[in-house]
Write a protein that holds these residues in place. Structure first.
Motif, mmCIF file in Angstrom:
data_model
loop_
_atom_site.group_PDB
_atom_site.id
_atom_site.type_symbol
_atom_site.label_atom_id
_atom_site.label_comp_id
_atom_site.label_asym_id
_atom_site.label_seq_id
_atom_site.Cartn_x
_atom_site.Cartn_y
_atom_site.Cartn_z
ATOM 1 N N LYS A 514 21.802 41.457 39.138
ATOM 2 C CA LYS A 514 21.255 40.300 38.425
ATOM 3 C C LYS A 514 22.265 39.249 38.131
ATOM 4 N N ALA A 515 22.442 37.955 38.588
ATOM 5 C CA ALA A 515 23.580 37.048 38.357
ATOM 6 C C ALA A 515 23.794 36.914 37.047
ATOM 7 N N GLY A 516 25.297 36.978 36.535
ATOM 8 C CA GLY A 516 25.348 36.842 35.097
ATOM 9 C C GLY A 516 25.384 35.244 34.701
ATOM 10 N N ARG A 517 25.416 35.122 33.635
ATOM 11 C CA ARG A 517 25.287 34.015 33.028
ATOM 12 C C ARG A 517 26.727 33.104 32.691
ATOM 13 N N MET A 518 27.658 33.863 32.420
ATOM 14 C CA MET A 518 29.075 33.199 32.192
ATOM 15 C C MET A 518 30.017 33.433 33.448
ATOM 16 N N LEU A 519 29.634 32.697 34.544
ATOM 17 C CA LEU A 519 30.306 32.514 35.640
ATOM 18 C C LEU A 519 31.287 31.670 35.758
ATOM 19 N N HIS A 520 32.321 31.941 36.800
ATOM 20 C CA HIS A 520 33.385 30.862 36.821
ATOM 21 C C HIS A 520 33.471 30.475 38.662
ATOM 22 N N ASP A 521 32.452 29.815 38.964
ATOM 23 C CA ASP A 521 32.100 29.565 40.457
ATOM 24 C C ASP A 521 32.029 28.182 40.757
ATOM 25 N N SER A 522 32.858 27.408 40.071
ATOM 26 C CA SER A 522 32.895 25.968 40.501
ATOM 27 C C SER A 522 33.986 26.003 41.877
ATOM 28 N N SER A 523 33.549 25.370 42.873
ATOM 29 C CA SER A 523 34.281 25.199 43.787
ATOM 30 C C SER A 523 35.445 23.989 43.702
ATOM 31 N N MET A 524 35.104 22.962 42.754
ATOM 32 C CA MET A 524 36.198 22.104 42.323
ATOM 33 C C MET A 524 37.198 22.588 41.305
ATOM 34 N N ASP A 525 36.984 23.729 40.853
ATOM 35 C CA ASP A 525 38.039 24.288 39.993
ATOM 36 C C ASP A 525 38.668 25.598 40.759
ATOM 37 N N ARG A 526 38.119 25.994 41.652
ATOM 38 C CA ARG A 526 38.444 27.266 42.523
ATOM 39 C C ARG A 526 38.428 27.403 43.858
ATOM 40 N N SER A 527 39.333 26.253 44.598
ATOM 41 C CA SER A 527 39.043 26.048 46.086
ATOM 42 C C SER A 527 39.645 27.619 46.841
ATOM 43 N N ARG A 528 39.006 27.744 47.738
ATOM 44 C CA ARG A 528 39.480 28.742 48.541
ATOM 45 C C ARG A 528 40.830 28.648 49.279
ATOM 46 N N THR A 529 41.399 27.821 49.306
ATOM 47 C CA THR A 529 42.635 27.496 49.709
ATOM 48 C C THR A 529 43.620 28.034 48.787
ATOM 49 N N THR A 530 43.257 28.005 47.420
ATOM 50 C CA THR A 530 44.385 28.441 46.412
ATOM 51 C C THR A 530 43.819 29.713 46.116
ATOM 52 N N PHE A 531 42.627 30.155 45.771
ATOM 53 C CA PHE A 531 42.044 31.382 45.047
ATOM 54 C C PHE A 531 41.452 32.329 46.121
ATOM 55 N N GLY A 532 41.580 31.909 47.177
ATOM 56 C CA GLY A 532 40.810 33.038 48.302
ATOM 57 C C GLY A 532 41.930 33.719 48.971
ATOM 58 N N GLY A 533 43.300 33.829 48.524
ATOM 59 C CA GLY A 533 44.512 34.635 49.234
ATOM 60 C C GLY A 533 44.353 35.908 48.842
ATOM 61 N N LYS A 534 45.299 36.868 48.811
ATOM 62 C CA LYS A 534 45.694 38.131 48.695
ATOM 63 C C LYS A 534 46.352 38.497 47.429
ATOM 64 N N THR A 535 45.931 39.236 46.491
ATOM 65 C CA THR A 535 46.687 39.627 45.395
ATOM 66 C C THR A 535 47.143 40.901 45.549
ATOM 67 N N THR A 536 48.469 41.206 45.107
ATOM 68 C CA THR A 536 49.047 42.377 45.134
ATOM 69 C C THR A 536 49.558 42.729 43.710
ATOM 70 N N ILE A 537 49.117 44.078 43.232
ATOM 71 C CA ILE A 537 49.603 44.645 42.087
ATOM 72 C C ILE A 537 50.552 45.557 41.969
ATOM 73 N N HIS A 538 51.718 45.454 41.366
ATOM 74 C CA HIS A 538 52.989 46.140 41.481
ATOM 75 C C HIS A 538 52.857 47.212 40.186
ATOM 76 N N THR A 539 53.282 48.443 40.500
ATOM 77 C CA THR A 539 53.464 49.439 39.406
ATOM 78 C C THR A 539 54.465 50.278 39.817
ATOM 79 N N GLY A 540 54.899 51.036 38.588
ATOM 80 C CA GLY A 540 56.240 51.783 38.622
ATOM 81 C C GLY A 540 57.135 51.661 37.524
ATOM 82 N N PRO A 541 58.228 52.657 37.801
ATOM 83 C CA PRO A 541 59.269 52.517 36.709
ATOM 84 C C PRO A 541 59.771 51.013 36.409
ATOM 85 N N GLU A 542 60.084 50.373 37.666
ATOM 86 C CA GLU A 542 60.739 49.145 37.753
ATOM 87 C C GLU A 542 59.934 47.848 37.495
#
Length: 554
Positions: A514-542
């Motif tokens: 069921k769709a939630g209430r507190m969504l962050h789905d505004s196309s004006m705030d979250r354009s695919r060009t900027t927020f539709g890319g790839k995210t990388t998480i880096h881990t390890g001692p460094e």
């Protein structure tokens, strides 16, 4: 009781707001409990919120019994029939531009807050008033309490903000800098404009008169010009500027006694503000409650009403009932099969052991202190299912209660990225334990951050509660690694033996079927060009990425 309907109260500019006043039949001077909001003093809970009413009366059938059947019960405010017999006057006021009160409807505005100040002073100076005014209500009615209490009305004596934001930017407008679009966009037509003064198309009916709750109808052009474009305002004010500051009170100025009540299952709105409000208020007499359940049942059920009355009996009636000596913190610890109440004297809990779990991109694990694996990375599509890191199965029951923080080393293929962090509890079969929330099922905890808003306030940040300034935008260089501190809102959960915690990182909202209430789905705030890319998480001692959890020793 004596019921006075549509009492006119003059404001500083000559406009009159309308109020309903409920007071004891026995002559005398009584403390006043006041509520001021936009949902309609004449709109019955049952008529405007039928599904919630059915849930509530299923849990508490006595609320809908007797000759009156909760005749005066209104959404998120106190029931006169359960307060007036105990020697209180209740005053319920339609805010400017709503219900029977004319004027320009601008939710949460400084004008509305100044009206609230004058209403308190009016209530404190009536012939039936003891001169002490308390504030009580949920959500909108709680937010207004934080705002007006900071103005220090002389006749304000105590407040009970129940599940309501105290930081307009961080809790209502933009979680982690990301526009909170889903709830405000739906809330405005469903709960605000439907009750706008002069709305001739409103389906809301006053059960006392059979007429619309919004007064005489206004011409459509006038009606449209009498209400602020709240969503446009939220879109336009991207940073924590003066528009937001005018709606976020200086909590240190609040000096009256405070009973702040938060909901563990209200991570998008009904949690952080009550904890921060409790911590930052200047009052020397303050208490914090952290409960479970829907946000209306916790307000109306007898045990909670009894505690509200004990608080007001002490600080509005000066009855020495021992409330002063109650522990400062009363909180429900969530288990997979229920909750157990406990008490403490400070927040975070004094026995907290801050425990780091390091992200391991190779094994998608959350490794307890003592190792962070080898340097590695994991990439996910921002609009996909994200990536999830799991703790080992707990060998014995483990409790985490308190604030949570996440430090990430992350990069994006674009010049910005949104991080949605979700903490979940999985049983030995890998099935998720879902908890009852204020309005819907919820996971253990959530956090958000827009990477371009990563700047921290060094004076207000702690290792377990990063505080972002949201005063400037710092775009990313694609594929460059940045250190991000994500505030995950506080939680309480016991993980039994064999259970695991899972940290899911995504580039969009986490939702159940069921769709939630507190969504962050505004196309004006979250354009695919900027927020539709790839995210990388880096881990390890460094490049250490880790989750900081509030472990409570057995």
């Amino acid at each position: 009781m004596i019921f006075e309907k549509d009492v006119e109260i003059a404001m500083r500019d000559g406009l009159h707001l309308r109020a309903n006043v409920f007071r004891p039949t026995t002559p005398g001077r009584y403390p006043v409990i006041l509520a001021h909001g936009v949902y309609g003093k004449d709109v019955h809970f049952r008529d405007a919120f039928k599904p919630q009413w059915e849930v509530l009366t299923g849990l508490y059938p006595d609320l809908d019994k007797g000759a009156s059947s909760g005749r005066f019960l209104r959404w998120e405010t106190a029931d006169p029939e359960r307060w007036v017999p105990d020697g209180y006057v209740l005053v319920s006021v339609d805010a400017r531009g709503s219900g029977k009160s004319p004027g320009y409807l601008d939710p949460f505005s400084p004008t509305e807050t100044m009206d609230h100040f004058e209403l308190i002073e009016w209530a404190g100076t009536r012939e039936w008033s003891s001169g002490k005014v308390g504030l009580l209500g949920v959500s909108y009615f709680a937010i207004k309490q934080w705002q007006v209490a900071a103005l220090r009305p002389p006749h304000l004596a105590a407040i009970v903000p129940w599940e309501g934001a105290s930081d307009f930017y961080r809790e209502w407008a933009r979680h982690g800098g990301i526009l909170s679009h889903g709830f405000p966009a739906a809330w405005l037509p469903r709960q605000v404009s439907v009750n706008q003064n002069g709305n001739g198309n409103s389906p809301l009916v006053d059960p006392d008169t059979g007429e619309r709750t919004t007064g005489p109808a206004l011409e459509e052009g006038i009606l449209a010009g009498n209400i602020a474009d709240h969503m446009s305002d939220l879109h336009r004010h991207e940073l924590d500027d003066d528009w937001h500051r005018e709606r976020s009170p200086d909590l240190s100025r609040i000096e009256v006694p405070v009973l702040s009540a938060a909901n563990w299952g209200g991570p998008g709105l009904h949690l952080r503000g009550n904890i921060e409000g409790y911590l930052r208020t200047g009052s020397q007499r303050k208490w914090l409650q952290l409960h479970v359940g829907t946000h209306y049942e916790s307000f109306y059920l007898p045990d909670f009403v009894s505690r509200q009355k004990r608080f007001f009996d002490r600080f509005l009636k000066d009855i020495d009932n021992g409330f002063d000596h109650e522990p400062a913190i009363r909180f429900a610890v969530r288990h997979p099969d229920g909750a157990v109440w406990r008490e403490a004297e400070s927040w975070p809990l004094p026995q907290t052991r801050w425990t780091s779990y390091h992200l391991d991109a190779d094994r998608l694990g959350l490794m307890p202190a003592g190792g962070s694996g080898s340097d590695a990375s994991v990439t996910f599509e921002a609009d996909g299912d994200g990536v999830e890191f799991l703790t080992p199965a707990f060998e014995e029951a483990v409790e985490f209660t308190g604030p949570v923080a996440l430090k990430l080393q992350a990069s994006s293929t674009t010049d910005d990225m949104d991080i949605f962090a979700v903490l979940r509890l999985l049983d030995p079969d890998g099935d998720e334990v879902r908890f009852t929330g204020a309005h819907e099922e919820v996971p253990v905890a959530r956090g958000w951050l827009r990477a371009s808003h990563r700047a921290l306030d060094p004076h207000r940040s702690t290792p377990y509660r990063p505080f972002h300034t949201h005063r400037r935008i710092e775009k990313l260089t694609p594929d460059e690694v940045y250190e991000l501190d994500v505030e995950i809102w506080p939680t309480s959960v016991v993980c039994p033996p064999g259970y695991r915690l899972a940290l899911r990182l995504m580039g969009h909202d986490f939702e159940y079927e069921k769709a939630g209430r507190m969504l962050h789905d505004s196309s004006m705030d979250r354009s695919r060009t900027t927020f539709g890319g790839k995210t990388t998480i880096h881990t390890g001692p460094e490049r250490e990425s880790f989750l900081l959890l509030p472990l409570i020793p057995a």
